[in-house]
Design an enzyme around this catalytic site. Structure first.
Site: not given
Length: 240
Positions: A164, A167
């Protein structure tokens, strides 16, 4: 009158640009999750489901009937898209709506008539408990997760994925807080797609998601990116 011509031309250009932008924005609008599910179910066997993530992500978890559609370059895109029907509906997903949005735009530009993204992406699909074909197992149980929260300190849980982008951008901030506030805060990182049952139970529908606990109770929660200052403010509010 001659002086009005450039102004008129400018106004026409502005109107055209605004119109194009409005059309593009309209195309980018996402359905509600409920409307998406209804459309997917209605499409039945005609649904062409594309996973816009990396092949290794696809292997871990993917929707039933989906095909891996990670495009490396223009030639690859043309080769893969040629296998699809431009007349049948296409449904696309990635972790959120980043890579799926890029692929959706490319397919529309290539002449595909009906292209729809999963609103919120695979993270929302899994967080809402929808089924996936998986090779990762269920991961932590709720009891095991609850046991990990026991601490005299505040506990900051970071639900994310190594794939991600958001992330990854958040990781240095979380690591910094873990180091700088080790005396007051316990940091736990959870790989969401390896803990699908837990994600479903906790209602984590977007990555990254931060959850702050005090005495095993949720005192703060944030979906999406958060600045260091924002996280520190939440932590300070619980230590005063």
């Amino acid at each position: 009158m001659k002086n009005l011509r450039p102004l008129g031309t400018l106004l026409l250009a502005l109107i055209f640009t605004t119109s194009v932008f409005a059309q593009q924005s309209k195309k980018r609008e996402l359905l509600s999750f409920e409307a998406f599910e209804a459309k997917l179910n209605a499409a039945g066997k005609n649904a062409q489901i594309l996973d816009a993530r990396l092949p290794e992500e696809y292997v871990q978890n993917h929707l039933e009937g989906a095909v891996s559609f990670s495009i490396a370059d223009k030639t690859d895109f043309e080769k893969q898209s040629a296998k699809l029907s431009k007349e049948k509906p296409v449904f696309i997903y990635s972790i959120g709506n980043g890579r799926s949005g890029v692929l959706a735009a490319d397919l529309r530009a290539a002449g595909f008539k009906d292209v729809t993204e999963i609103p919120g992406g695979l993270s929302k699909w899994i967080g809402l408990g929808r089924p996936v074909i998986s090779t990762t197992g269920k991961g932590l149980s709720r009891d095991e997760y609850t046991a990990s929260l026991k601490s005299d300190k505040l506990v900051l849980v970071d639900f994310g994925s190594r794939y991600c982008p958001g992330c990854k951008r958040l990781d240095p901030t979380i690591d910094s807080i873990k180091t700088e506030q080790a005396a007051n805060v316990k940091v736990i990182k959870i790989e969401a797609y390896e803990n699908k049952s837990l994600v479903k139970e906790l209602g984590v529908v977007g990555l990254p998601t931060l959850i702050l606990y005090k005495n095993n109770e949720v005192v703060w929660q944030k979906k999406g990116g958060a600045s260091k200052a924002e996280i520190e403010k939440a932590l300070k509010g619980q230590t005063l």
